[in-house]
Motif scaffolding. Structure first.
Motif, PDB file in Angstrom:
ATOM      1  N   VAL A  81       0.832  -1.208   0.000  1.00  0.00           N
ATOM      2  CA  VAL A  81       0.000   0.000   0.000  1.00  0.00           C
ATOM      3  C   VAL A  81       0.867   1.259   0.000  1.00  0.00           C
ATOM      4  O   VAL A  81       0.627   2.189  -0.771  1.00  0.00           O
ATOM      5  N   LEU A  82       1.892   1.271   0.855  1.00  0.00           N
ATOM      6  CA  LEU A  82       2.749   2.458   0.945  1.00  0.00           C
ATOM      7  C   LEU A  82       3.536   2.710  -0.335  1.00  0.00           C
ATOM      8  O   LEU A  82       3.755   3.855  -0.721  1.00  0.00           O
ATOM      9  N   LYS A  83       3.921   1.624  -0.994  1.00  0.00           N
ATOM     10  CA  LYS A  83       4.656   1.753  -2.252  1.00  0.00           C
ATOM     11  C   LYS A  83       3.747   2.438  -3.284  1.00  0.00           C
ATOM     12  O   LYS A  83       4.166   3.339  -3.997  1.00  0.00           O
ATOM     13  N   LEU A  84       2.495   2.020  -3.292  1.00  0.00           N
ATOM     14  CA  LEU A  84       1.507   2.591  -4.205  1.00  0.00           C
ATOM     15  C   LEU A  84       1.268   4.068  -3.886  1.00  0.00           C
ATOM     16  O   LEU A  84       1.199   4.916  -4.777  1.00  0.00           O
ATOM     17  N   VAL A  85       1.141   4.384  -2.582  1.00  0.00           N
ATOM     18  CA  VAL A  85       0.932   5.773  -2.156  1.00  0.00           C
ATOM     19  C   VAL A  85       2.111   6.637  -2.609  1.00  0.00           C
ATOM     20  O   VAL A  85       1.918   7.737  -3.130  1.00  0.00           O
ATOM     21  N   GLU A  86       3.326   6.133  -2.423  1.00  0.00           N
ATOM     22  CA  GLU A  86       4.508   6.908  -2.821  1.00  0.00           C
ATOM     23  C   GLU A  86       4.530   7.160  -4.315  1.00  0.00           C
ATOM     24  O   GLU A  86       4.805   8.277  -4.760  1.00  0.00           O
ATOM     25  N   GLU A  87       4.224   6.129  -5.083  1.00  0.00           N
ATOM     26  CA  GLU A  87       4.204   6.269  -6.547  1.00  0.00           C
ATOM     27  C   GLU A  87       3.166   7.293  -6.987  1.00  0.00           C
ATOM     28  O   GLU A  87       3.428   8.159  -7.809  1.00  0.00           O
ATOM     29  N   LYS A  88       1.975   7.180  -6.399  1.00  0.00           N
ATOM     30  CA  LYS A  88       0.885   8.085  -6.785  1.00  0.00           C
ATOM     31  C   LYS A  88       1.131   9.502  -6.310  1.00  0.00           C
ATOM     32  O   LYS A  88       0.802  10.457  -7.007  1.00  0.00           O
ATOM     33  N   ALA A  89       1.702   9.642  -5.112  1.00  0.00           N
ATOM     34  CA  ALA A  89       1.999  10.969  -4.581  1.00  0.00           C
ATOM     35  C   ALA A  89       2.997  11.666  -5.501  1.00  0.00           C
ATOM     36  O   ALA A  89       2.854  12.848  -5.829  1.00  0.00           O
ATOM     37  N   GLN A  90       3.989  10.911  -5.935  1.00  0.00           N
ATOM     38  CA  GLN A  90       5.011  11.451  -6.828  1.00  0.00           C
ATOM     39  C   GLN A  90       4.383  11.867  -8.161  1.00  0.00           C
ATOM     40  O   GLN A  90       4.649  12.940  -8.674  1.00  0.00           O
ATOM     41  N   ALA A  91       3.502  11.014  -8.666  1.00  0.00           N
ATOM     42  CA  ALA A  91       2.840  11.291  -9.943  1.00  0.00           C
ATOM     43  C   ALA A  91       1.988  12.553  -9.867  1.00  0.00           C
ATOM     44  O   ALA A  91       1.797  13.249 -10.854  1.00  0.00           O
ATOM     45  N   HIS A  92       1.441  12.847  -8.667  1.00  0.00           N
ATOM     46  CA  HIS A  92       0.592  14.021  -8.494  1.00  0.00           C
ATOM     47  C   HIS A  92       1.348  15.212  -7.925  1.00  0.00           C
ATOM     48  O   HIS A  92       0.750  16.239  -7.593  1.00  0.00           O
ATOM     49  N   GLY A  93       2.649  15.092  -7.768  1.00  0.00           N
ATOM     50  CA  GLY A  93       3.459  16.192  -7.270  1.00  0.00           C
ATOM     51  C   GLY A  93       3.238  16.535  -5.804  1.00  0.00           C
ATOM     52  O   GLY A  93       3.414  17.673  -5.385  1.00  0.00           O
ATOM     53  N   LEU A  94       2.835  15.544  -5.021  1.00  0.00           N
ATOM     54  CA  LEU A  94       2.604  15.796  -3.589  1.00  0.00           C
ATOM     55  C   LEU A  94       3.909  15.632  -2.800  1.00  0.00           C
ATOM     56  O   LEU A  94       4.659  14.695  -3.034  1.00  0.00           O
ATOM     57  N   VAL A  95       4.139  16.566  -1.889  1.00  0.00           N
ATOM     58  CA  VAL A  95       5.347  16.466  -1.071  1.00  0.00           C
ATOM     59  C   VAL A  95       5.045  15.801   0.274  1.00  0.00           C
ATOM     60  O   VAL A  95       5.934  15.334   0.973  1.00  0.00           O
ATOM     61  N   ARG A  96       3.775  15.760   0.599  1.00  0.00           N
ATOM     62  CA  ARG A  96       3.384  15.198   1.878  1.00  0.00           C
ATOM     63  C   ARG A  96       1.995  14.585   1.741  1.00  0.00           C
ATOM     64  O   ARG A  96       1.099  15.172   1.138  1.00  0.00           O
ATOM     65  N   VAL A  97       1.816  13.417   2.301  1.00  0.00           N
ATOM     66  CA  VAL A  97       0.505  12.778   2.317  1.00  0.00           C
ATOM     67  C   VAL A  97      -0.053  12.913   3.722  1.00  0.00           C
ATOM     68  O   VAL A  97       0.641  12.649   4.711  1.00  0.00           O
ATOM     69  N   THR A  98      -1.297  13.397   3.824  1.00  0.00           N
ATOM     70  CA  THR A  98      -1.862  13.673   5.148  1.00  0.00           C
ATOM     71  C   THR A  98      -2.912  12.661   5.588  1.00  0.00           C
ATOM     72  O   THR A  98      -3.203  12.519   6.758  1.00  0.00           O
ATOM     73  N   ARG A  99      -3.491  11.968   4.596  1.00  0.00           N
ATOM     74  CA  ARG A  99      -4.575  11.056   4.932  1.00  0.00           C
ATOM     75  C   ARG A  99      -4.620   9.916   3.923  1.00  0.00           C
ATOM     76  O   ARG A  99      -4.560  10.149   2.724  1.00  0.00           O
ATOM     77  N   VAL A 100      -4.738   8.713   4.437  1.00  0.00           N
ATOM     78  CA  VAL A 100      -4.792   7.543   3.570  1.00  0.00           C
ATOM     79  C   VAL A 100      -5.998   6.707   3.990  1.00  0.00           C
ATOM     80  O   VAL A 100      -6.190   6.432   5.174  1.00  0.00           O
ATOM     81  N   LYS A 101      -6.810   6.345   3.015  1.00  0.00           N
ATOM     82  CA  LYS A 101      -7.956   5.507   3.355  1.00  0.00           C
ATOM     83  C   LYS A 101      -7.871   4.144   2.673  1.00  0.00           C
ATOM     84  O   LYS A 101      -7.686   4.045   1.471  1.00  0.00           O
ATOM     85  N   LEU A 102      -8.041   3.116   3.495  1.00  0.00           N
ATOM     86  CA  LEU A 102      -8.001   1.749   3.000  1.00  0.00           C
ATOM     87  C   LEU A 102      -9.353   1.079   3.180  1.00  0.00           C
ATOM     88  O   LEU A 102     -10.055   1.347   4.152  1.00  0.00           O
ATOM     89  N   VAL A 103      -9.693   0.213   2.252  1.00  0.00           N
ATOM     90  CA  VAL A 103     -10.868  -0.630   2.406  1.00  0.00           C
ATOM     91  C   VAL A 103     -10.345  -2.044   2.648  1.00  0.00           C
ATOM     92  O   VAL A 103      -9.532  -2.552   1.879  1.00  0.00           O
ATOM     93  N   VAL A 104     -10.787  -2.619   3.764  1.00  0.00           N
ATOM     94  CA  VAL A 104     -10.263  -3.918   4.167  1.00  0.00           C
ATOM     95  C   VAL A 104     -11.403  -4.898   4.435  1.00  0.00           C
ATOM     96  O   VAL A 104     -12.198  -4.698   5.344  1.00  0.00           O
ATOM     97  N   GLY A 105     -11.505  -5.931   3.639  1.00  0.00           N
ATOM     98  CA  GLY A 105     -12.512  -6.960   3.847  1.00  0.00           C
ATOM     99  C   GLY A 105     -12.123  -7.860   5.006  1.00  0.00           C
ATOM    100  O   GLY A 105     -10.950  -8.137   5.213  1.00  0.00           O
ATOM    101  N   LYS A 106     -13.130  -8.306   5.759  1.00  0.00           N
ATOM    102  CA  LYS A 106     -12.836  -9.124   6.944  1.00  0.00           C
ATOM    103  C   LYS A 106     -12.247 -10.482   6.580  1.00  0.00           C
ATOM    104  O   LYS A 106     -11.611 -11.135   7.395  1.00  0.00           O
ATOM    105  N   MET A 107     -12.483 -10.911   5.353  1.00  0.00           N
ATOM    106  CA  MET A 107     -11.958 -12.191   4.893  1.00  0.00           C
ATOM    107  C   MET A 107     -10.436 -12.151   4.717  1.00  0.00           C
ATOM    108  O   MET A 107      -9.802 -13.178   4.593  1.00  0.00           O
TER     109      MET A 107
END
Ligand code: ZN
Length: 116
Positions: free
Chosen positions: A10-36
Motif C-alpha cells: 500500500v505504501l509503495k503505491l501511495v509513494e508512486e501516486k503521490a510522486q505522480a501528483h506532485g505531492l510532497v506530503r501525504v496527510t490522509r490515507v484511506k483503505l478498504v479492508v474486507g474481513k476475509m
C-alpha cells in the motif's frame, strides 16, 4: 504478520501516486479492508506507522473501512452475511456459497499537499 507485507504494498503505491501528483506530503490515507483478509486494523495501523517513517506518508492519518463478509447462494440466490464460522445458506442450507465481498484490500483514496 501479513499486515506488514500488505502495508508495504500500500505504501509503495501511495509513494508512486503521490510522486505522480506532485505531492510532497501525504496527510490522509484511506483503505478498504474486507474481513476475509484476516488483516487486523490495529496491526495495519502499527505497520503504517512503522513503515511510513521516512516516506511521504510519515505522520499521515490512516483511515480503515472494514467490509463485512458477504456471500451469495448459488442454489437460491440469497445474499447474506455469514455468522462465522458457519458459511452455509440460512435459507436453503447450501454449503458452498460464493464470496461476493470481504476479500478486498485496496487503497480507496489519499490526500496530501503539493509543494506550491
Ligand atoms: Zn440458498
Amino acid at each position: 504478520m501479513h499486515e506488514f507485507a500488505l502495508m508495504q504494498t500500500v505504501l509503495k503505491l501511495v509513494e508512486e501516486k503521490a510522486q505522480a501528483h506532485g505531492l510532497v506530503r501525504v496527510t490522509r490515507v484511506k483503505l478498504v479492508v474486507g474481513k476475509m483478509t484476516m488483516a487486523l486494523p490495529a496491526a495495519l495501523e502499527l505497520a503504517f506507522d512503522a513503515l511510513g517513517r521516512g516516506t511521504v506518508a510519515e505522520g499521515a492519518t490512516l483511515e480503515i473501512e472494514e467490509r463485512e463478509v458477504r456471500l451469495a447462494c448459488p442454489a437460491c440466490g440469497l445474499e447474506f452475511s455469514p455468522e462465522l464460522p458457519h458459511l452455509g445458506c440460512p435459507r436453503c442450507g447450501e454449503t458452498a456459497p460464493r464470496l461476493v465481498q470481504g476479500r478486498e484490500l485496496y487503497l480507496d483514496y489519499f490526500e496530501g499537499e503539493d509543494a506550491g
